[in-house]
Motif scaffolding. Sequence first.
Motif, PDB file in Angstrom:
ATOM      1  N   GLU A  20      24.709  36.751  22.881  1.00 58.66           N
ATOM      2  CA  GLU A  20      24.794  36.497  24.320  1.00 58.66           C
ATOM      3  C   GLU A  20      26.245  36.246  24.713  1.00 58.66           C
ATOM      4  OE1 GLU A  20      22.178  33.528  25.818  1.00 58.66           O
ATOM      5  OE2 GLU A  20      20.389  34.344  24.829  1.00 58.66           O
ATOM      6  N   SER A  21      26.637  36.783  25.863  1.00 64.51           N
ATOM      7  CA  SER A  21      27.992  36.557  26.355  1.00 64.51           C
ATOM      8  C   SER A  21      27.950  36.377  27.867  1.00 64.51           C
ATOM      9  CB  SER A  21      28.903  37.731  25.990  1.00 64.51           C
ATOM     10  OG  SER A  21      28.479  38.917  26.647  1.00 64.51           O
ATOM     11  N   ILE A  22      28.967  35.695  28.387  1.00 65.22           N
ATOM     12  CA  ILE A  22      29.098  35.477  29.828  1.00 65.22           C
ATOM     13  C   ILE A  22      30.209  36.389  30.351  1.00 65.22           C
ATOM     14  CG2 ILE A  22      29.571  33.821  31.660  1.00 65.22           C
ATOM     15  CD1 ILE A  22      27.014  33.224  30.206  1.00 65.22           C
ATOM     16  N   LEU A  23      29.887  37.201  31.346  1.00 71.39           N
ATOM     17  CA  LEU A  23      30.892  38.022  32.013  1.00 71.39           C
ATOM     18  C   LEU A  23      31.233  37.340  33.332  1.00 71.39           C
ATOM     19  CD1 LEU A  23      29.525  41.653  31.460  1.00 71.39           C
ATOM     20  CD2 LEU A  23      31.210  40.401  30.105  1.00 71.39           C
ATOM     21  N   HIS A  24      32.397  36.685  33.388  1.00 68.81           N
ATOM     22  CA  HIS A  24      32.779  35.972  34.598  1.00 68.81           C
ATOM     23  C   HIS A  24      33.341  36.940  35.635  1.00 68.81           C
ATOM     24  CE1 HIS A  24      32.788  32.333  31.920  1.00 68.81           C
ATOM     25  NE2 HIS A  24      32.156  31.886  32.982  1.00 68.81           N
ATOM     26  N   CYS A  25      32.928  36.733  36.866  1.00 67.98           N
ATOM     27  CA  CYS A  25      33.329  37.613  37.952  1.00 67.98           C
ATOM     28  C   CYS A  25      34.113  36.816  38.991  1.00 67.98           C
ATOM     29  CB  CYS A  25      32.079  38.229  38.583  1.00 67.98           C
ATOM     30  SG  CYS A  25      32.370  39.080  40.127  1.00 67.98           S
ATOM     31  N   GLU A  26      35.253  37.346  39.397  1.00 64.18           N
ATOM     32  CA  GLU A  26      36.081  36.714  40.424  1.00 64.18           C
ATOM     33  C   GLU A  26      35.730  37.313  41.780  1.00 64.18           C
ATOM     34  OE1 GLU A  26      38.636  33.830  41.423  1.00 64.18           O
ATOM     35  OE2 GLU A  26      38.768  34.475  39.326  1.00 64.18           O
ATOM     36  N   ARG A  65      20.516  30.825  49.436  1.00 65.50           N
ATOM     37  CA  ARG A  65      21.523  31.636  50.126  1.00 65.50           C
ATOM     38  C   ARG A  65      22.838  31.650  49.363  1.00 65.50           C
ATOM     39  NH1 ARG A  65      19.077  29.093  54.505  1.00 65.50           N
ATOM     40  NH2 ARG A  65      20.739  27.549  54.675  1.00 65.50           N
ATOM     41  N   LEU A  66      23.186  30.522  48.761  1.00 66.10           N
ATOM     42  CA  LEU A  66      24.426  30.465  47.973  1.00 66.10           C
ATOM     43  C   LEU A  66      24.327  31.362  46.745  1.00 66.10           C
ATOM     44  CD1 LEU A  66      25.321  26.662  48.078  1.00 66.10           C
ATOM     45  CD2 LEU A  66      26.448  28.528  49.295  1.00 66.10           C
ATOM     46  N   ARG A  67      23.174  31.376  46.124  1.00 68.38           N
ATOM     47  CA  ARG A  67      22.980  32.211  44.940  1.00 68.38           C
ATOM     48  C   ARG A  67      23.072  33.679  45.312  1.00 68.38           C
ATOM     49  NH1 ARG A  67      17.614  31.218  42.808  1.00 68.38           N
ATOM     50  NH2 ARG A  67      18.355  32.135  40.868  1.00 68.38           N
ATOM     51  N   ASN A  82      29.202  47.174  51.421  1.00 64.62           N
ATOM     52  CA  ASN A  82      28.864  48.336  50.600  1.00 64.62           C
ATOM     53  C   ASN A  82      28.952  48.035  49.108  1.00 64.62           C
ATOM     54  OD1 ASN A  82      28.431  50.058  52.820  1.00 64.62           O
ATOM     55  ND2 ASN A  82      30.645  50.409  53.020  1.00 64.62           N
ATOM     56  N   ALA A  83      29.683  46.984  48.767  1.00 62.31           N
ATOM     57  CA  ALA A  83      29.876  46.669  47.349  1.00 62.31           C
ATOM     58  C   ALA A  83      30.085  45.173  47.190  1.00 62.31           C
ATOM     59  CB  ALA A  83      31.075  47.443  46.795  1.00 62.31           C
ATOM     60  N   SER A  84      30.100  44.752  45.939  1.00 59.25           N
ATOM     61  CA  SER A  84      30.410  43.362  45.621  1.00 59.25           C
ATOM     62  C   SER A  84      31.201  43.334  44.317  1.00 59.25           C
ATOM     63  CB  SER A  84      29.135  42.527  45.473  1.00 59.25           C
ATOM     64  OG  SER A  84      28.445  42.855  44.276  1.00 59.25           O
ATOM     65  N   SER A  85      31.907  42.258  44.105  1.00 50.21           N
ATOM     66  CA  SER A  85      32.710  42.145  42.882  1.00 50.21           C
ATOM     67  C   SER A  85      31.828  42.181  41.640  1.00 50.21           C
ATOM     68  CB  SER A  85      33.514  40.836  42.916  1.00 50.21           C
ATOM     69  OG  SER A  85      34.399  40.812  44.013  1.00 50.21           O
ATOM     70  N   LYS A  86      30.659  41.566  41.735  1.00 50.01           N
ATOM     71  CA  LYS A  86      29.769  41.529  40.570  1.00 50.01           C
ATOM     72  C   LYS A  86      29.215  42.922  40.265  1.00 50.01           C
ATOM     73  CE  LYS A  86      27.152  37.886  39.758  1.00 50.01           C
ATOM     74  NZ  LYS A  86      26.029  36.898  39.680  1.00 50.01           N
ATOM     75  N   LYS A 205      25.442  38.069  30.661  1.00 47.84           N
ATOM     76  CA  LYS A 205      25.058  37.328  31.864  1.00 47.84           C
ATOM     77  C   LYS A 205      26.248  37.323  32.820  1.00 47.84           C
ATOM     78  CE  LYS A 205      21.737  34.387  29.448  1.00 47.84           C
ATOM     79  NZ  LYS A 205      21.257  33.001  29.188  1.00 47.84           N
ATOM     80  N   LEU A 206      26.060  37.921  33.990  1.00 49.30           N
ATOM     81  CA  LEU A 206      27.139  38.014  34.972  1.00 49.30           C
ATOM     82  C   LEU A 206      27.121  36.773  35.849  1.00 49.30           C
ATOM     83  CD1 LEU A 206      26.488  41.033  34.064  1.00 49.30           C
ATOM     84  CD2 LEU A 206      27.634  41.696  36.174  1.00 49.30           C
ATOM     85  N   ILE A 207      28.232  36.022  35.830  1.00 41.60           N
ATOM     86  CA  ILE A 207      28.329  34.753  36.554  1.00 41.60           C
ATOM     87  C   ILE A 207      29.559  34.794  37.452  1.00 41.60           C
ATOM     88  CG2 ILE A 207      28.606  32.260  36.335  1.00 41.60           C
ATOM     89  CD1 ILE A 207      25.928  33.225  35.328  1.00 41.60           C
ATOM     90  N   ALA A 208      29.362  34.495  38.724  1.00 41.61           N
ATOM     91  CA  ALA A 208      30.478  34.439  39.673  1.00 41.61           C
ATOM     92  C   ALA A 208      31.214  33.104  39.520  1.00 41.61           C
ATOM     93  CB  ALA A 208      29.974  34.599  41.101  1.00 41.61           C
ATOM     94  N   LYS A 209      32.526  33.167  39.356  1.00 40.82           N
ATOM     95  CA  LYS A 209      33.324  31.952  39.183  1.00 40.82           C
ATOM     96  C   LYS A 209      33.316  31.079  40.436  1.00 40.82           C
ATOM     97  CE  LYS A 209      36.759  33.636  35.826  1.00 40.82           C
ATOM     98  NZ  LYS A 209      38.220  33.872  35.629  1.00 40.82           N
TER      99      LYS A 209
END
Length: 213
Positions: A20-26, A65-67, A82-86, A205-209
Amino acid sequence: PFILRRLKADVAPDLPARTESILHCELSSDEKNLYEALFASTKKEVLEKLEQGGSVLQALEALLRLRQASCHPALVPGQRANASSKTTLLIDTLDESIALGHRALIFSQWTSYLNLIEPHLKRADISFSRIDGATQNRQALVDAFQKNDGPNCMLISLKAGGTGLTLTAADHIFMMDPWWNPAVEDQAADRAHRIGQKSPVFIHKLIAKDTVE
């Protein structure tokens, strides 16, 4: 009464490794502004509900809503994007893994988020199939995916695909949004990490910072 439970490690000791790994997204500046505005209003709303005797479930509902804002602005009512960083991070990572011969499962708890991901897969020329609560021919889609020439990835709603599917053709799993119950995520990952799997399984697991995630 007593319940005798066997762990997967006892039943299938020869299964390949599971990592398992965490992919942090800015988040982008626009996404941060939206998130911070929602955070300020949601915090006030949650505190007021709790002071008025509201239940924890009401507070969790307000936090929804925050999630959503952490994943894609268009998931928030009244917002368009149209897009998101994640989503961009997902496509970039998928491109690399597919180039190396891997196939993937992409999980989200929201079918509306899967709808937003689909156009990006098409633009990137990444073949895919999909299973959610409205899917009628689940087994046919599973059989097609399991073939050597099957789609590169499969979009799956967490609730519809958490149990009952064998998708060992995939060895990379992407969890687009964290679920309240980690056991549900584990069950989803087990669609690929089960008897019949020959390759090591990687769970991203994609996680927004700097967000509630």
